[in-house]
Scaffold this motif. Structure first.
Motif, PDB file in Angstrom:
ATOM      1  N   GLU A  90       0.808  -1.220   0.000  1.00 52.11           N
ATOM      2  CA  GLU A  90       0.000   0.000   0.000  1.00 52.11           C
ATOM      3  C   GLU A  90       0.843   1.274   0.000  1.00 52.11           C
ATOM      4  O   GLU A  90       0.293   2.366  -0.046  1.00 52.11           O
ATOM      5  N   VAL A  91       2.188   1.137   0.096  1.00 53.88           N
ATOM      6  CA  VAL A  91       3.021   2.327   0.252  1.00 53.88           C
ATOM      7  C   VAL A  91       3.935   2.510  -0.949  1.00 53.88           C
ATOM      8  O   VAL A  91       4.237   1.564  -1.684  1.00 53.88           O
ATOM      9  N   THR A  92       4.366   3.751  -1.136  1.00 55.54           N
ATOM     10  CA  THR A  92       5.321   4.094  -2.180  1.00 55.54           C
ATOM     11  C   THR A  92       6.252   5.175  -1.651  1.00 55.54           C
ATOM     12  O   THR A  92       5.918   5.870  -0.687  1.00 55.54           O
ATOM     13  N   GLY A  93       7.401   5.336  -2.285  1.00 53.96           N
ATOM     14  CA  GLY A  93       8.352   6.361  -1.857  1.00 53.96           C
ATOM     15  C   GLY A  93       8.909   6.112  -0.467  1.00 53.96           C
ATOM     16  O   GLY A  93       9.164   7.062   0.283  1.00 53.96           O
ATOM     17  N   LEU A  94       9.063   4.855  -0.107  1.00 52.91           N
ATOM     18  CA  LEU A  94       9.556   4.501   1.229  1.00 52.91           C
ATOM     19  C   LEU A  94      11.020   4.900   1.347  1.00 52.91           C
ATOM     20  O   LEU A  94      11.899   4.318   0.696  1.00 52.91           O
ATOM     21  N   ALA A  95      11.300   5.921   2.176  1.00 51.38           N
ATOM     22  CA  ALA A  95      12.654   6.465   2.285  1.00 51.38           C
ATOM     23  C   ALA A  95      13.435   5.769   3.389  1.00 51.38           C
ATOM     24  O   ALA A  95      12.857   5.195   4.322  1.00 51.38           O
ATOM     25  N   ALA A  96      14.743   5.841   3.271  1.00 53.51           N
ATOM     26  CA  ALA A  96      15.611   5.289   4.309  1.00 53.51           C
ATOM     27  C   ALA A  96      15.451   6.096   5.591  1.00 53.51           C
ATOM     28  O   ALA A  96      15.175   7.299   5.545  1.00 53.51           O
ATOM     29  N   PRO A  97      15.618   5.458   6.747  1.00 50.92           N
ATOM     30  CA  PRO A  97      15.477   6.177   8.017  1.00 50.92           C
ATOM     31  C   PRO A  97      16.458   7.334   8.133  1.00 50.92           C
ATOM     32  O   PRO A  97      17.621   7.222   7.725  1.00 50.92           O
ATOM     33  N   VAL A  98      15.970   8.460   8.673  1.00 50.42           N
ATOM     34  CA  VAL A  98      16.805   9.640   8.905  1.00 50.42           C
ATOM     35  C   VAL A  98      16.947   9.825  10.407  1.00 50.42           C
ATOM     36  O   VAL A  98      15.942   9.867  11.133  1.00 50.42           O
ATOM     37  N   ALA A  99      18.185   9.923  10.889  1.00 52.51           N
ATOM     38  CA  ALA A  99      18.432  10.025  12.327  1.00 52.51           C
ATOM     39  C   ALA A  99      18.228  11.451  12.819  1.00 52.51           C
ATOM     40  O   ALA A  99      18.456  12.420  12.090  1.00 52.51           O
ATOM     41  N   SER A 100      17.807  11.563  14.085  1.00 60.82           N
ATOM     42  CA  SER A 100      17.678  12.882  14.720  1.00 60.82           C
ATOM     43  C   SER A 100      19.041  13.383  15.169  1.00 60.82           C
ATOM     44  O   SER A 100      20.048  12.667  15.068  1.00 60.82           O
ATOM     45  N   GLY A 101      19.058  14.611  15.679  1.00 55.12           N
ATOM     46  CA  GLY A 101      20.321  15.206  16.094  1.00 55.12           C
ATOM     47  C   GLY A 101      21.051  14.421  17.156  1.00 55.12           C
ATOM     48  O   GLY A 101      22.288  14.313  17.122  1.00 55.12           O
ATOM     49  N   ASN A 102      20.329  13.842  18.114  1.00 58.40           N
ATOM     50  CA  ASN A 102      20.989  13.086  19.186  1.00 58.40           C
ATOM     51  C   ASN A 102      21.141  11.608  18.862  1.00 58.40           C
ATOM     52  O   ASN A 102      21.670  10.838  19.682  1.00 58.40           O
ATOM     53  N   GLY A 103      20.665  11.188  17.688  1.00 55.71           N
ATOM     54  CA  GLY A 103      20.850   9.816  17.264  1.00 55.71           C
ATOM     55  C   GLY A 103      19.928   8.810  17.905  1.00 55.71           C
ATOM     56  O   GLY A 103      20.031   7.605  17.632  1.00 55.71           O
ATOM     57  N   LYS A 104      18.985   9.258  18.754  1.00 49.79           N
ATOM     58  CA  LYS A 104      18.103   8.327  19.463  1.00 49.79           C
ATOM     59  C   LYS A 104      16.782   8.083  18.732  1.00 49.79           C
ATOM     60  O   LYS A 104      16.009   7.212  19.137  1.00 49.79           O
ATOM     61  N   ASP A 105      16.546   8.844  17.679  1.00 50.07           N
ATOM     62  CA  ASP A 105      15.288   8.719  16.937  1.00 50.07           C
ATOM     63  C   ASP A 105      15.572   8.591  15.454  1.00 50.07           C
ATOM     64  O   ASP A 105      16.568   9.143  14.942  1.00 50.07           O
ATOM     65  N   ALA A 106      14.709   7.889  14.769  1.00 45.30           N
ATOM     66  CA  ALA A 106      14.801   7.776  13.316  1.00 45.30           C
ATOM     67  C   ALA A 106      13.426   8.017  12.717  1.00 45.30           C
ATOM     68  O   ALA A 106      12.421   7.527  13.240  1.00 45.30           O
ATOM     69  N   LEU A 107      13.380   8.768  11.624  1.00 46.51           N
ATOM     70  CA  LEU A 107      12.116   9.089  10.959  1.00 46.51           C
ATOM     71  C   LEU A 107      12.060   8.387   9.611  1.00 46.51           C
ATOM     72  O   LEU A 107      12.955   8.550   8.773  1.00 46.51           O
TER      73      LEU A 107
END
Length: 710
Positions: free
Chosen positions: A99-116
């Protein structure tokens, strides 16, 4: 004897009661059936917007570039990079849904504890919420398997799915709560099951027919998704009130010793006339929303006009037919304890109103000043009112899953959940100057065939970043290229919507005040009463605004109703509340002042007429106000912030209008004005007068003359 229009309609309906009753049922069935089969057409993003944001949406629509529904999933861990395994599993699970398209690689936050992780739903955004469940299941599955991380999701499709389910549940809650509440109140008022069921049944059938007609109309004027809720709120409250006024007057006349035919004729000529006048005033006031320049308000206007018109016509046509058919069976299903109260209700309420009125009429200056001060104090917080188009993260409370996800994603990735979307239109999107300007941005999608480009730009600081983008960055990039750039998105849409509202509220206000003045002037042939009605309405509206700001903007006492302060009032709420209250307050004003004028027409002095008019209408006004407050309060308990604001604002305004305004301020002001209340402009003296006198009972003794014989 000369009969007014309402009396003629009532007499005809009673004489042709089978035609009136069957005709009403046929109309309801056909309207609901045809409308239900046609379905409702919702407005598009371009139609719901204003300014540059609406222009951007329209360009995309004209180019056939339907929005895809964007989704954000954030994976958080206690340690830097602790999210990587879970993110890989989540990316794989999302891909498997198909059901999805344009699935991007995870992007890390400034402190490295989160990924979007960002992606879009396949297909049209309008139907994405219907197809998002597999995606939600995939995200939930990873969260269950990986307890070492926290997964948050926010996006158009997931929020739309949640919103749709919630609106459906809320609407059912409103229906199943408001109807029993109104029925219980009417049962107490009349002390008989049949008398209580009659107004509720007519109001519900009026709403049902209005739903069908509105669905048909939506194919020409597209609607917002909450329009049906607004229609039910207005239609049910007004429908019950109109029937209550009519039925209460008929019961009062029967209690005074009139025979059934005479009682019904008097109710038709007096309360029926008041219903027609107040219904007309409500509809014309609602028409003012067409001047707002926003399709949202045009839909609200159309919905309320349709439902009020149907409720009004039902009250003056099928109700007298039913009363004529039922006769004394209207008291069937008597509740012993309540029935005693029902028989004495008018007299008892009149005695209570008389006791309250005595000091008011003896010291009108003091009570007029005191009530104005109370209303102004309540209105004071409105001076700091702030409006905005509340996002979904504010609509459902700070502790809701949606709001928590939005807040956490915004903190880790500023501007991520609500970026600006810039739509660039050019004669040749591949022209060197345009390409050079587009290369200065990061996230750009170029549609060569349509000569359109889309740019996504985060707005970490909201409106301030939007202003800089519109006034500095975009002009600097595209001036001289021949391209035209427009900004849309959540922040831009809210800003443009508010700007249009600020431009539209003045013509709407001028229209409804002018119309209210003219209707009251023609109805009562007195410019003093017309001006008084407008001023009293403004005080009620101001007090309602003040309470809304105090509760929902500042959060004062919000927890008592299960809500919270969100720092702003929904942008469409002030204009909507203004128009609705100007219309609804006429119900009470016309009903009460008509009875005062009726007494004055019989030769009573103004103070005596005020006393009699208020006492005789106290029971009906109190019952109607209690029902309206109860129905509106139900909406104040729903999940969405804008429904809470609307419900509480209208409930408070009606409560104040029926107590402080109608029981204290109106009689004290009219007592101070004395005979000046009835000043007729020279130009109106030649116009036909609306009869406010009580009809003589004589002709009713002859069933043939009255046309009420069974």
């Amino acid at each position: 004897m000369r009969r007014n229009l309402a009396a003629r309609i009532g007499v005809w309906s009673a004489h042709h009661r089978k035609t009136a009753i069957l005709g009403w049922l046929l109309f309801v069935v056909l309207a609901a059936g045809i409308g239900g089969a046609s379905g409702m057409v919702e407005m598009t993003n371009a139609e719901n917007g204003a300014g540059d944001s609406a222009r951007a949406e329209q360009i995309l629509s004209d180019a056939g570039l339907s929005h895809r529904s964007g989704e954000l999933v954030m994976v958080s861990s206690a340690e830097p990079d602790g999210w990587r395994t879970a993110a890989r599993e989540l990316t794989a699970a999302l891909g498997k849904t198909g059901e999805v398209t344009g699935l991007a690689a995870p992007v890390a936050s400034g402190n490295g504890k989160d990924a979007l992780i960002t992606f879009e739903m396949k297909g049209d955004a309008a139907t994405a919420s219907d197809r998002v469940q597999p995606v939600l299941d995939a995200v939930e599955g990873v969260q269950k398997e990986r307890t070492d991380v926290t997964v948050r999701q926010f996006g158009d499709a997931s929020a739309g799915k949640w919103l749709g389910d919630l609106l459906s549940d809320d609407f059912k809650k409103a229906e199943f709560t408001a109807v029993p509440l109104a029925l219980g109140i009417l049962l107490v008022a009349f002390g008989a099951v049949v008398a209580a069921l009659l107004p509720v049944g007519l109001a519900l059938t009026a709403c049902l027919a209005a739903f069908g007609l509105l669905s048909l109309a939506s194919h020409q004027l597209h609607l917002f998704q909450t329009t049906y809720s607004v229609m039910f709120l207005m239609g049910f409250a007004v429908g019950v009130d109109y029937c209550l006024f009519y039925l209460r007057r008929e019961r009062d006349e029967r209690a005074a010793g009139r025979d059934a035919e005479t009682a019904l004729r008097i109710a038709a000529a007096t309360s029926g006339r008041s219903v027609l006048v107040s219904g007309l005033t409500v509809m014309v006031a609602m028409a003012g929303m067409f001047l707002s320049g926003l399709l949202l308000f045009k839909g609200f206007a159309l919905a309320t006009i349709i439902v009020v018109f149907i409720a009004m016509m039902g009250s003056v046509t099928v109700l007298p037919a039913l009363l004529s058919w039922l006769g004394d069976r209207i008291d069937a299903g008597r509740v012993p304890l309540l029935n005693r109260r029902g028989k004495r209700g008018t007299k008892q309420s009149g005695r209570i109103a008389g006791k309250l009125l005595r000091p008011v009429l003896s010291k009108p200056k003091f009570f007029a000043a005191a009530s104005v001060v109370v209303l102004l104090v309540l209105a004071a917080p409105a001076l700091g009112m702030k409006t905005e188009e509340l996002g979904l993260e504010k609509q459902f409370g700070s502790n809701s899953q949606l709001a928590v996800a939005y807040r956490n994603i915004s903190e880790a990735f500023p501007g991520g959940p609500a970026p600006a979307q810039v739509v660039v239109e050019a004669d040749d999107i591949e022209a060197p100057g345009v390409r050079e300007a587009l290369d200065g941005f990061d996230k750009v999608a170029v549609h060569r065939a349509q000569n359109v480009a889309e740019i996504e730009i985060p707005l970490p600081h909201g409106e301030s970043d939007l202003t800089e983008l519109r006034e500095k960055r975009l002009p600097a990039a595209f001036d001289g290229t021949g391209a035209r750039a427009y900004v849309t998105g959540e922040v831009a849409g809210s800003t443009d919507f508010n700007d249009q509202l600020k431009r539209g509220i003045l013509p709407v206000f001028l229209f409804i005040t002018a119309v209210t003045f003219l209707v009251m002037l023609f109805c009562f042939r007195s410019y003093v009463i017309a001006v008084t009605a407008i001023l009293l309405n403004l005080l009620s509206v101001g007090a309602a605004y003040g309470v809304m700001v105090a509760v929902f903007q500042h959060g004062w006492g919000a927890s008592l109703i299960g809500s919270e302060g969100v720092g702003a009032i929904e942008s469409w709420m002030p204009l909507f509340v203004l128009v609705v209250l100007f219309g609804l307050s006429m119900d009470y004003h016309v009903f009460v002042v008509s009875r005062i004028r009726e007494a004055r027409g019989r030769g009573l002095s103004t103070p005596a007429a005020i006393d009699e008019g208020i006492r005789r209408t106290a029971g009906a006004v109190t019952g109607a106000a209690v029902i309206m407050v109860a129905v509106f309060s139900v909406f104040g308990t729903l999940s969405m912030q804008d429904m809470q604001q609307m419900g509480v604002g209208l409930a408070v305004a009606v409560l104040l209008d029926a107590t402080i305004v109608r029981m204290v301020l109106l009689p004290s002001v009219m007592a101070l004005l004395g005979e000046r209340n009835w000043r007729t402009p020279r130009g109106l003296s030649r116009l036909p007068a609306l009869d406010h006198s009580e009809p003589e009972p004589g002709p009713a003794a002859d069933p043939v003359a009255t046309g009420l014989r069974g």
